[in-house]
Design a protein around this motif. Structure first.
Motif, mmCIF file in Angstrom:
data_model
loop_
_atom_site.group_PDB
_atom_site.id
_atom_site.type_symbol
_atom_site.label_atom_id
_atom_site.label_comp_id
_atom_site.label_asym_id
_atom_site.label_seq_id
_atom_site.Cartn_x
_atom_site.Cartn_y
_atom_site.Cartn_z
ATOM 1 N N HIS A 1 0.825 -1.210 0.000
ATOM 2 C CA HIS A 1 0.000 0.000 0.000
ATOM 3 C C HIS A 1 0.858 1.259 0.000
ATOM 4 O O HIS A 1 0.571 2.211 -0.731
ATOM 5 N N LEU A 2 1.916 1.268 0.805
ATOM 6 C CA LEU A 2 2.795 2.435 0.858
ATOM 7 C C LEU A 2 3.532 2.636 -0.464
ATOM 8 O O LEU A 2 3.674 3.766 -0.948
ATOM 9 N N ALA B 1 0.926 -1.011 -7.600
ATOM 10 C CA ALA B 1 -0.144 -0.008 -7.517
ATOM 11 C C ALA B 1 -1.348 -0.419 -8.358
ATOM 12 O O ALA B 1 -2.488 -0.305 -7.918
ATOM 13 N N SER C 1 2.428 1.684 -3.357
ATOM 14 C CA SER C 1 1.434 2.131 -4.342
ATOM 15 C C SER C 1 1.107 3.614 -4.169
ATOM 16 O O SER C 1 0.641 4.255 -5.109
ATOM 17 N N ASP C 2 1.374 4.159 -2.969
ATOM 18 C CA ASP C 2 1.195 5.593 -2.736
ATOM 19 C C ASP C 2 2.381 6.402 -3.266
ATOM 20 O O ASP C 2 2.396 7.624 -3.169
ATOM 21 N N THR D 1 -5.159 -1.167 -7.033
ATOM 22 C CA THR D 1 -6.284 -0.447 -7.609
ATOM 23 C C THR D 1 -7.375 -1.408 -8.096
ATOM 24 O O THR D 1 -8.540 -1.201 -7.859
#
Length: 83
Positions: free
Chosen positions: A34-35, A76, A37-38, A80
């Motif tokens: 998640h990090l 990412a 992908s940010d 999504t």
């Protein structure tokens, strides 16, 4: 000789590991995914999860292997599509 070694390392693995998908990731791997992908770097992720950048890289390679992908962009994209 060379052919066997080259083909095994030049593309993401697609077998059993790729089919396991998101469920195969540990909680730490999910947090890191998640990090990443940010758009955070390994160093930034490491600070957020209190690990070394080297350990984050290790987990990122495991994520790639388990999801059958080969880049941060694909992490990412996977997140999504999974949401």
């Amino acid at each position: 000789m060379e052919e066997h070694g080259t083909s095994a390392t030049s593309a993401p693995r697609q077998g059993r590991a790729a089919t396991a998908g998101w469920e195969a990731l540990t909680e730490t791997e999910r947090s890191i995914a998640h990090l990443v992908s940010d758009g955070l770097t390994n160093r930034q992720v490491a600070r957020r999860v209190s690990l070394s950048p080297h350990t984050v890289n290790y987990h990122l390679r495991a994520i790639f292997r388990k999801l059958g992908i080969g880049s941060r962009v694909e992490v990412a994209r996977h997140i999504t599509h999974s949401a």
